[in-house]
Design a protein around this motif. Structure first.
Motif, PDB file in Angstrom:
ATOM      1  N   THR A   2      33.609  49.397  53.029  1.00  0.00           N
ATOM      2  CA  THR A   2      34.378  48.311  52.305  1.00  0.00           C
ATOM      3  C   THR A   2      35.011  48.958  50.926  1.00  0.00           C
ATOM      4  O   THR A   2      34.625  49.616  50.378  1.00  0.00           O
ATOM      5  CB  THR A   2      33.171  47.398  51.666  1.00  0.00           C
ATOM      6  OG1 THR A   2      32.424  47.037  53.061  1.00  0.00           O
ATOM      7  CG2 THR A   2      33.665  46.218  50.961  1.00  0.00           C
ATOM      8  N   ARG A   3      36.272  48.414  50.907  1.00  0.00           N
ATOM      9  CA  ARG A   3      37.022  48.855  49.657  1.00  0.00           C
ATOM     10  C   ARG A   3      36.987  47.906  48.684  1.00  0.00           C
ATOM     11  O   ARG A   3      37.351  46.632  48.975  1.00  0.00           O
ATOM     12  CB  ARG A   3      38.421  49.040  50.076  1.00  0.00           C
ATOM     13  CG  ARG A   3      38.708  50.157  51.150  1.00  0.00           C
ATOM     14  CD  ARG A   3      40.029  50.195  51.791  1.00  0.00           C
ATOM     15  NE  ARG A   3      40.096  49.168  52.687  1.00  0.00           N
ATOM     16  CZ  ARG A   3      41.344  48.609  53.192  1.00  0.00           C
ATOM     17  NH1 ARG A   3      42.468  48.947  52.717  1.00  0.00           N
ATOM     18  NH2 ARG A   3      41.255  47.613  53.733  1.00  0.00           N
ATOM     19  N   VAL A   4      36.718  48.258  47.446  1.00  0.00           N
ATOM     20  CA  VAL A   4      36.550  47.392  46.321  1.00  0.00           C
ATOM     21  C   VAL A   4      37.661  47.759  44.999  1.00  0.00           C
ATOM     22  O   VAL A   4      37.497  48.817  44.864  1.00  0.00           O
ATOM     23  CB  VAL A   4      35.123  47.341  45.839  1.00  0.00           C
ATOM     24  CG1 VAL A   4      34.955  46.513  44.607  1.00  0.00           C
ATOM     25  CG2 VAL A   4      34.190  46.969  46.723  1.00  0.00           C
ATOM     26  N   LEU A   5      38.381  46.775  44.938  1.00  0.00           N
ATOM     27  CA  LEU A   5      38.938  47.053  43.854  1.00  0.00           C
ATOM     28  C   LEU A   5      38.623  46.370  42.431  1.00  0.00           C
ATOM     29  O   LEU A   5      38.305  45.273  42.328  1.00  0.00           O
ATOM     30  CB  LEU A   5      40.541  46.300  43.939  1.00  0.00           C
ATOM     31  CG  LEU A   5      41.584  46.346  42.816  1.00  0.00           C
ATOM     32  CD1 LEU A   5      41.884  47.642  42.418  1.00  0.00           C
ATOM     33  CD2 LEU A   5      42.978  45.465  43.156  1.00  0.00           C
ATOM     34  N   VAL A   6      38.248  47.232  41.492  1.00  0.00           N
ATOM     35  CA  VAL A   6      37.656  47.071  40.276  1.00  0.00           C
ATOM     36  C   VAL A   6      38.617  46.951  39.198  1.00  0.00           C
ATOM     37  O   VAL A   6      39.186  47.669  38.967  1.00  0.00           O
ATOM     38  CB  VAL A   6      36.407  48.085  39.834  1.00  0.00           C
ATOM     39  CG1 VAL A   6      35.953  47.727  38.345  1.00  0.00           C
ATOM     40  CG2 VAL A   6      35.416  48.201  40.914  1.00  0.00           C
ATOM     41  N   VAL A   7      38.647  45.533  38.687  1.00  0.00           N
ATOM     42  CA  VAL A   7      39.498  45.200  37.562  1.00  0.00           C
ATOM     43  C   VAL A   7      38.891  44.984  36.280  1.00  0.00           C
ATOM     44  O   VAL A   7      38.254  43.970  36.078  1.00  0.00           O
ATOM     45  CB  VAL A   7      40.518  43.875  38.064  1.00  0.00           C
ATOM     46  CG1 VAL A   7      41.643  43.828  36.971  1.00  0.00           C
ATOM     47  CG2 VAL A   7      41.060  44.100  39.416  1.00  0.00           C
ATOM     48  N   VAL A  28      35.836  52.953  46.266  1.00  0.00           N
ATOM     49  CA  VAL A  28      36.354  52.156  44.876  1.00  0.00           C
ATOM     50  C   VAL A  28      37.632  52.571  44.609  1.00  0.00           C
ATOM     51  O   VAL A  28      37.907  53.658  44.365  1.00  0.00           O
ATOM     52  CB  VAL A  28      35.179  52.421  43.643  1.00  0.00           C
ATOM     53  CG1 VAL A  28      35.620  51.638  42.671  1.00  0.00           C
ATOM     54  CG2 VAL A  28      33.698  52.143  44.389  1.00  0.00           C
ATOM     55  N   GLU A  29      38.459  51.626  44.002  1.00  0.00           N
ATOM     56  CA  GLU A  29      39.805  51.830  43.191  1.00  0.00           C
ATOM     57  C   GLU A  29      39.637  50.780  42.006  1.00  0.00           C
ATOM     58  O   GLU A  29      39.109  49.975  42.123  1.00  0.00           O
ATOM     59  CB  GLU A  29      41.020  51.396  44.077  1.00  0.00           C
ATOM     60  CG  GLU A  29      42.259  51.795  43.585  1.00  0.00           C
ATOM     61  CD  GLU A  29      43.351  51.798  44.356  1.00  0.00           C
ATOM     62  OE1 GLU A  29      44.270  52.763  44.324  1.00  0.00           O
ATOM     63  OE2 GLU A  29      43.316  51.022  45.311  1.00  0.00           O
ATOM     64  N   ALA A  30      40.133  51.483  40.868  1.00  0.00           N
ATOM     65  CA  ALA A  30      40.152  50.762  39.545  1.00  0.00           C
ATOM     66  C   ALA A  30      41.401  50.392  38.980  1.00  0.00           C
ATOM     67  O   ALA A  30      42.468  51.327  39.255  1.00  0.00           O
ATOM     68  CB  ALA A  30      39.345  51.575  38.414  1.00  0.00           C
ATOM     69  N   THR A  36      48.490  46.003  37.219  1.00  0.00           N
ATOM     70  CA  THR A  36      48.041  47.172  38.090  1.00  0.00           C
ATOM     71  C   THR A  36      47.309  46.534  39.094  1.00  0.00           C
ATOM     72  O   THR A  36      47.222  46.860  40.411  1.00  0.00           O
ATOM     73  CB  THR A  36      47.470  48.234  37.111  1.00  0.00           C
ATOM     74  OG1 THR A  36      47.883  48.801  35.961  1.00  0.00           O
ATOM     75  CG2 THR A  36      46.915  49.462  37.900  1.00  0.00           C
ATOM     76  N   ALA A  37      46.191  45.678  38.732  1.00  0.00           N
ATOM     77  CA  ALA A  37      45.691  44.956  39.851  1.00  0.00           C
ATOM     78  C   ALA A  37      46.218  44.443  40.857  1.00  0.00           C
ATOM     79  O   ALA A  37      46.137  44.528  42.008  1.00  0.00           O
ATOM     80  CB  ALA A  37      44.391  44.126  39.161  1.00  0.00           C
ATOM     81  N   LEU A  38      47.536  43.638  40.438  1.00  0.00           N
ATOM     82  CA  LEU A  38      48.514  42.946  41.458  1.00  0.00           C
ATOM     83  C   LEU A  38      49.057  43.901  42.052  1.00  0.00           C
ATOM     84  O   LEU A  38      49.209  43.655  43.417  1.00  0.00           O
ATOM     85  CB  LEU A  38      49.036  42.012  40.776  1.00  0.00           C
ATOM     86  CG  LEU A  38      48.563  41.010  39.937  1.00  0.00           C
ATOM     87  CD1 LEU A  38      49.616  40.235  39.058  1.00  0.00           C
ATOM     88  CD2 LEU A  38      47.994  39.704  41.068  1.00  0.00           C
ATOM     89  N   ARG A  39      49.497  45.154  41.627  1.00  0.00           N
ATOM     90  CA  ARG A  39      50.065  46.103  42.408  1.00  0.00           C
ATOM     91  C   ARG A  39      49.394  46.707  43.311  1.00  0.00           C
ATOM     92  O   ARG A  39      49.579  46.983  44.592  1.00  0.00           O
ATOM     93  CB  ARG A  39      50.851  47.107  41.477  1.00  0.00           C
ATOM     94  CG  ARG A  39      51.422  48.222  42.152  1.00  0.00           C
ATOM     95  CD  ARG A  39      52.075  49.230  41.244  1.00  0.00           C
ATOM     96  NE  ARG A  39      51.230  49.778  40.073  1.00  0.00           N
ATOM     97  CZ  ARG A  39      50.392  50.786  40.572  1.00  0.00           C
ATOM     98  NH1 ARG A  39      50.303  51.235  41.815  1.00  0.00           N
ATOM     99  NH2 ARG A  39      49.639  51.417  39.391  1.00  0.00           N
ATOM    100  N   LEU A  40      47.958  47.173  42.923  1.00  0.00           N
ATOM    101  CA  LEU A  40      47.175  47.888  43.926  1.00  0.00           C
ATOM    102  C   LEU A  40      46.671  46.824  45.011  1.00  0.00           C
ATOM    103  O   LEU A  40      46.451  47.379  46.050  1.00  0.00           O
ATOM    104  CB  LEU A  40      45.956  48.374  43.087  1.00  0.00           C
ATOM    105  CG  LEU A  40      46.273  49.683  42.174  1.00  0.00           C
ATOM    106  CD1 LEU A  40      44.996  49.836  41.265  1.00  0.00           C
ATOM    107  CD2 LEU A  40      46.760  50.745  42.944  1.00  0.00           C
ATOM    108  N   ALA A  41      46.556  45.569  44.657  1.00  0.00           N
ATOM    109  CA  ALA A  41      46.103  44.750  45.670  1.00  0.00           C
ATOM    110  C   ALA A  41      47.319  44.506  46.800  1.00  0.00           C
ATOM    111  O   ALA A  41      46.769  44.466  48.094  1.00  0.00           O
ATOM    112  CB  ALA A  41      45.855  43.305  45.220  1.00  0.00           C
ATOM    113  N   ALA A  42      48.487  44.538  46.395  1.00  0.00           N
ATOM    114  CA  ALA A  42      49.552  44.531  47.229  1.00  0.00           C
ATOM    115  C   ALA A  42      49.817  45.599  48.164  1.00  0.00           C
ATOM    116  O   ALA A  42      50.075  45.783  49.265  1.00  0.00           O
ATOM    117  CB  ALA A  42      51.042  44.244  46.575  1.00  0.00           C
TER     118      ALA A  42
END
Length: 227
Positions: A2-7, A28-30, A36-42
């Protein structure tokens, strides 16, 4: 995995989350801010977003709203804001769960697991999951594109742009809306991004890229996906 984006903008907390989640076999990606969160989510399509509301650039509620404009990724809010009104606003904006600080790691991981399970079971409601044209097929659930029966390899950004248009099929979508949803607020006025990626999608999908039938440009106005 599971990949989690931590904002989260507190480096020490980010480090602690990274250590704890990776020890439990999460990837994990931060992101230290909303843009930055919106860019990484895309770009990277995480399985779950763990979101603090108090970000330095964009309020977390606005991040939720923008994500919900094009993504169904589960969002678990982790915030020091404790009032019922704050929780209701976050859930109404599109969050799936809300956990107040301080919290126990076991409870956080349990909520991440639950959010990921719900996402696996969920299907788009009131929407078509599969789009078929005379030359290519888009499967929104499987995140798969095929042209004349052969899989088409898209980059994450190409996929998110295509998905944003397909979900709004028949509707003219302005460039600012697409830029915000696919590249995030920091994209500014970079409409050249759209021209480049639309040209790539046409080359990969359209029968005649110079005269597209499905990925249509309206100069000065925006883009539209037509069946």
């Amino acid at each position: 995995m599971t990949r989690v984006l931590v904002v989260e903008d507190e480096p020490q907390l980010v480090r602690a989350l990274e250590i704890s989640l990776r020890a439990r076999r999460y990837e994990v990606e931060a992101a230290p801010d909303g843009a930055t969160a919106l860019r990484l989510a895309a770009d990277d399509a995480p399985d779950v977003v763990l979101l603090d509301l108090g970000l330095p650039d964009i309020d977390g509620l606005e991040v939720i709203r923008r994500l919900r404009g094009w993504s169904r990724v589960p969002i678990v809010v982790v915030s020091a804001r404790r009032t019922s009104e704050e929780k209701v606003r976050a859930l109404d904006a599109g969050a799936d769960d809300y956990l107040t600080k301080p919290y126990g790691m076991d409870e956080l991981v349990a909520r991440l697991r639950a959010a990921a399970r719900r996402a696996e079971r969920a299907t788009p409601t009131g929407d078509v999951c599969r789009i078929v044209t005379e030359s290519f097929t888009v499967d929104l659930l499987a995140k798969r594109v095929a042209r004349y029966g052969n899989d088409v390899r898209l980059t994450p950004t190409e996929w998110h742009l295509l998905e944003a248009l397909v979900r709004r099929r028949g509707r003219l979508v302005g460039p600012e809306e697409l830029l915000r949803e696919v590249w995030g607020e920091s994209s500014g006025e970079q409409t050249n991004y759209l021209r480049v990626y639309m040209a790539r999608l046409r080359r990969k999908l359209e029968r005649d890229p110079a005269h597209p039938r499905h990925l249509i440009t309206f100069p000065g106005m925006g883009y539209r996906f037509d069946l």
